[in-house]
Design an enzyme around this catalytic site. Structure first.
Site, short mmCIF file in Angstrom:
data_model
loop_
_atom_site.label_atom_id
_atom_site.label_comp_id
_atom_site.label_asym_id
_atom_site.label_seq_id
_atom_site.Cartn_x
_atom_site.Cartn_y
_atom_site.Cartn_z
N LYS A 185 0.86 -1.19 0.00
CA LYS A 185 0.00 0.00 0.00
C LYS A 185 0.89 1.23 0.00
O LYS A 185 1.41 1.64 1.03
CB LYS A 185 -0.94 0.04 1.20
CG LYS A 185 -2.04 1.11 1.02
CD LYS A 185 -2.54 1.68 2.31
CE LYS A 185 -1.63 2.70 2.92
NZ LYS A 185 -1.51 3.96 2.12
N GLU A 259 9.20 1.48 11.32
CA GLU A 259 10.32 2.43 11.13
C GLU A 259 9.67 3.80 11.10
O GLU A 259 9.00 4.15 10.13
CB GLU A 259 11.09 2.11 9.86
CG GLU A 259 12.46 2.76 9.81
CD GLU A 259 12.40 4.18 9.27
OE1 GLU A 259 12.43 5.14 10.09
OE2 GLU A 259 12.32 4.37 8.05
N CYS A 293 13.80 10.81 7.54
CA CYS A 293 13.55 10.60 8.97
C CYS A 293 14.83 10.65 9.80
O CYS A 293 14.78 10.86 11.01
CB CYS A 293 12.81 9.29 9.21
SG CYS A 293 13.53 7.88 8.35
N GLU A 393 9.30 16.51 14.79
CA GLU A 393 9.90 16.29 13.48
C GLU A 393 9.29 17.26 12.47
O GLU A 393 8.09 17.22 12.20
CB GLU A 393 9.69 14.85 13.03
CG GLU A 393 10.40 14.48 11.75
CD GLU A 393 10.28 13.00 11.42
OE1 GLU A 393 11.28 12.43 10.97
OE2 GLU A 393 9.19 12.43 11.64
#
Length: 494
Positions: A185, A259, A293, A393
């Protein structure tokens, strides 16, 4: 939004790849895909509904339960993966260009990670599966025990928009090598490129149902995660989404690899080399327009070097980059992936302007680039580690800089975060840097540079995730389960 294909031009991805065939969506929602550098529409893609996800999972289930893939030899699967790699490699140029148009990744980098890396991953795991022992016998108290490692079954692979091809391959390659089937997906924000895996699978002769691709939004993702016929979830994305997926996986007692996000620190010691820092920032802090990330977005600087480093960072941010069309090989900083991501990054910048932090470079949109989703490389000094800019973030080219007085303070501040995915220590004394690296609670740490090593395990501490990807056999382990068969002593002789 619901659209009609007739009013759109460009790339059309209005069918899903399920059970080895291109099938019409069971829902009716289409999504326009814009080009990050211009904001113009470049294509349209169907978004999967819960019934589309159900069809894909059931196809993968049949292929696993009744098909030959999971029971084939390691050599047969390795051969198929190498053919798959060849087919992906043949499409690498078009794939890397398409991803760059979708998410703004500079083309030279996209050629590496979206064009080249998926084929590399398939070949790595072809070699790995041929080299591991999946069954062995050992003596037991009354006879022998055969220890087997078997595929889990149906793997739900959910990937984000920032490295769409590479992160999909991180999951598909070990999952298929181990003998599993996959439902991929992709993210709606990069809705056009994922079907390259389907086209390559058909060309490589991958059996029907082994790989299924359905683009979908959060509702489709939730349906995939909760589907009763899924055996393993492999997710890369935000910590907020990962928390929900982890909770559902816990409820279902289902293996999961997560993750997730990061707020990665860099520690520049008083003996750090300024030239090395500046050379390393492209990889550590601005890779993929900082939509990464692992981005070193908190830079902790020894107080004795603080002003010097700030001056260098300000000059670097103002003069180092060529900002513009990411399809131009000379461009080193492209746009954010979407209008929503642009607004998110600008929101963090405006919030920091209203804090005690001091803006020393950037702080808005680049002059002359009002079309597309561009942000200036931005540096804030004197950021408090409790500020929002230091805690959350951003996923854009914004660095928060703060001073420290000694190593203990640097390590304490570096570890004072909900995340633990990446870090960098900058020092000319590598033994000293290594001592600090061992104290940092992070899944990866660079010494005077940061570059992902696909031959080593990758993942995070704390809210940066669960489990590990990559690392050859280590990455394969997440797609296998152990079975012990208690047998006669004669098995040891066979």
């Amino acid at each position: 939004m619901s659209l009609t294909v007739e009013r759109l031009s460009g790339i059309e991805r209005t069918r899903f790849f399920i059970d080895g065939k291109w099938v019409q969506p069971r829902g009716g929602v289409l999504r326009e895909q814009t080009e990050a550098a211009t904001g113009d529409v470049i294509g349209v893609a169907a978004l999967g509904s819960e019934s589309d996800i159900d069809a894909a999972v059931r196809a993968a289930r049949r292929a696993f339960d009744d098909g030959p893939w999971g029971r084939s030899s390691a050599g047969d699967r390795a051969g198929a993966l190498r053919r798959f790699a060849d087919a992906l490699e043949a499409r690498a140029g078009d794939t890397s260009t398409l991803v760059t148009r979708e998410n703004g990744m500079p083309i030279q980098f996209s050629q590496q990670v979206n064009g080249g890396l998926p084929a590399v991953m398939m070949r790595i795991y072809a070699d790995v599966i041929e080299g591991v022992t999946l069954e062995s016998a050992q003596a037991s108290m009354v006879g022998s025990t055969i220890v087997r490692r078997e595929p889990l079954g149906v793997v739900a692979a959910i990937v984000p928009w920032n490295f769409p091809q590479a992160l999909a391959a991180f999951k598909i390659a070990p999952a298929l090598a181990a003998g599993n089937t996959v439902v991929l997906k992709p993210s709606p924000e990069t809705s056009l490129d994922a079907y390259v895996f389907a086209e390559a699978a058909l060309e490589a002769g991958i059996p029907d149902g082994i790989i299924n691709v359905v683009v979908g939004d959060r509702d489709a993702g939730a349906a995939l995660v909760a589907h009763p016929l899924v055996d393993k979830i492999a997710f890369t994305g935000s910590t907020a989404a990962g928390r929900q997926i982890g909770a559902e996986a816990g409820r279902l007692i289902r293996p999961v690899t997560l993750e997730l996000g990061g707020k990665s620190p860099g520690i520049f010691l008083e003996d750090g080399d300024l030239g090395t820092l500046l050379e390393g920032l492209d990889g550590a802090s601005f890779l993929n327009n900082s939509q990464t990330c692992t981005t070193q977005s908190r830079l902790l600087v020894a107080r004795s070097r603080y002003d010097e480093v700030l001056d260098a960072l300000a000059d670097y941010a103002k003069t180092h980059f060529t900002i513009g069309d990411p399809l131009d090989p000379s461009v080193t900083l492209g746009p954010m992936a979407s209008a929503a991501q642009l607004e998110r990054v600008l929101g963090y910048i405006e919030g920091a302007k209203n804090s005690r932090a001091r803006l020393i470079a950037g702080g808005g949109r680049p002059h002359g680039l009002q079309k597309g989703y561009f942000v200036e490389p931005t540096v804030f000094a004197d950021v408090d580690n409790n500020d929002r800019l230091a805690r959350e973030e951003v996923f854009g080219p914004v660095i928060a800089v703060m001073p420290f007085d000694d190593e203990d303070e640097a390590v304490r501040v570096a570890n004072d975060t909900d995340y633990g995915l990446a870090a960098v220590v900058w020092s000319v004394d590598e033994e000293r840097a290594l001592r600090l690296a061992r104290r940092i609670r992070s899944g990866t740490v660079g010494l005077n540079y940061y570059l992902l090593d696909i031959g080593a395990p990758y993942g995070g501490y704390k809210q940066s995730g669960l489990g590990r990807e990559l690392g050859g056999p280590i990455g394969l382990d997440g797609y296998l389960q152990y079975k012990s068969i208690y047998a006669s002593a004669a098995q040891l002789e066979n």
